[in-house]
Design a protein around this motif. Sequence first.
Motif, PDB file in Angstrom:
ATOM      1  N   UNK A   1      56.031  20.978  -7.373  1.00  0.00           N
ATOM      2  CA  UNK A   1      56.013  19.698  -8.058  1.00  0.00           C
ATOM      3  C   UNK A   1      55.832  18.475  -7.184  1.00  0.00           C
ATOM      4  N   UNK A   2      55.482  18.683  -5.900  1.00  0.00           N
ATOM      5  CA  UNK A   2      55.305  17.553  -4.989  1.00  0.00           C
ATOM      6  C   UNK A   2      53.933  17.623  -4.332  1.00  0.00           C
TER       7      UNK A   2
ATOM      8  N   UNK B   1      44.139  13.474 -12.565  1.00  0.00           N
ATOM      9  CA  UNK B   1      43.069  13.555 -13.556  1.00  0.00           C
ATOM     10  C   UNK B   1      42.660  14.996 -13.825  1.00  0.00           C
ATOM     11  N   UNK B   2      42.502  15.795 -12.762  1.00  0.00           N
ATOM     12  CA  UNK B   2      42.100  17.194 -12.921  1.00  0.00           C
ATOM     13  C   UNK B   2      43.180  18.015 -13.611  1.00  0.00           C
TER      14      UNK B   2
ATOM     15  N   UNK C   1      48.489  19.301 -17.951  1.00  0.00           N
ATOM     16  CA  UNK C   1      49.838  19.286 -17.380  1.00  0.00           C
ATOM     17  C   UNK C   1      49.945  18.185 -16.335  1.00  0.00           C
ATOM     18  N   UNK C   2      51.161  17.964 -15.842  1.00  0.00           N
ATOM     19  CA  UNK C   2      51.398  16.966 -14.816  1.00  0.00           C
ATOM     20  C   UNK C   2      51.828  17.591 -13.508  1.00  0.00           C
ATOM     21  N   UNK C   3      51.904  16.768 -12.483  1.00  0.00           N
ATOM     22  CA  UNK C   3      52.249  17.258 -11.148  1.00  0.00           C
ATOM     23  C   UNK C   3      53.616  17.928 -11.144  1.00  0.00           C
ATOM     24  N   UNK C   4      54.574  17.381 -11.868  1.00  0.00           N
ATOM     25  CA  UNK C   4      55.950  17.891 -11.839  1.00  0.00           C
ATOM     26  C   UNK C   4      56.055  19.307 -12.414  1.00  0.00           C
ATOM     27  N   UNK C   5      55.044  19.755 -13.184  1.00  0.00           N
ATOM     28  CA  UNK C   5      55.077  21.093 -13.790  1.00  0.00           C
ATOM     29  C   UNK C   5      54.367  22.142 -12.947  1.00  0.00           C
ATOM     30  N   UNK C   6      53.838  21.737 -11.789  1.00  0.00           N
ATOM     31  CA  UNK C   6      53.043  22.642 -10.955  1.00  0.00           C
ATOM     32  C   UNK C   6      53.908  23.278  -9.871  1.00  0.00           C
ATOM     33  N   UNK C   7      53.935  24.605  -9.870  1.00  0.00           N
ATOM     34  CA  UNK C   7      54.634  25.334  -8.811  1.00  0.00           C
ATOM     35  C   UNK C   7      53.801  25.342  -7.537  1.00  0.00           C
ATOM     36  N   UNK C   8      52.502  25.605  -7.683  1.00  0.00           N
ATOM     37  CA  UNK C   8      51.590  25.649  -6.533  1.00  0.00           C
ATOM     38  C   UNK C   8      50.188  25.287  -6.994  1.00  0.00           C
TER      39      UNK C   8
END
Length: 234
Positions: free
Chosen positions: A185-186, A204-205, A212-219
């Motif tokens: 998420x960072x 944007x991508x 989804x947003x950055x905070x929902x991304x594991x990798x």
Amino acid sequence: MEFFQSQESLTAIQWILRAIIGFFFLLIVTRALGQRAISQLRPLDFAIALVIGNIIAHPLSDEHLGLKGSIITTTVLLALYLGGIYMILKFSWFRRLLSHAPITIVENGEILYKGLKKARISIDVLLEELRERKIEDVKKVALAIWEADGKLSVFLDPKYEPLTPSSMQMAAEPFNFPRTIIKEGKINYEVLNQVHKDEGWVVSNLENIYQTGVQDVLLATLDNKDILKVFLYK
């Protein structure tokens, strides 16, 4: 500094101080031993790793044992270990004394029983090692060698080797190692600058492609073709 010495009883603070000092001293010793002692347990490495753990552990659990003696003993063992490594690198006779030569156990698809006996491994162990390398038939093995560190080196007969672009005289794309631009998420702004992208491009991508947003991304990784691969928390 009374907690260094043998005591009839220790206070809670003294136990804590003894544990902290013992822990960091063991980390320093492990660092001094180097990766070789951790990843390749040859006889000298195995002996030092086994002994040092016991020496440090005893005074941490027995209040009647002083920590000073364990630290002195470990320091001496460390000096002996480093001296042994120097002799292994410098003198071949000393290297042969501590480590046996590689042992051939399979040659041209045939199992060498004498090699198995010398390496002190069974047929089951050999077959297990081959299965771990996805080799189901011993006849496919051109050469298998039992190394001094207890690992099996296997070389397949060329006709059983997997095809590669080189063997088929095909052009291959250059090696591409994806860059990690988001982890847990960072955003990694340093890597983002290296690939000439900005936070807006990432956001944007993620919204357009993955909703989804950055905070929902594991990798999230990016290759040299600007292909973004995203792994979400699940």
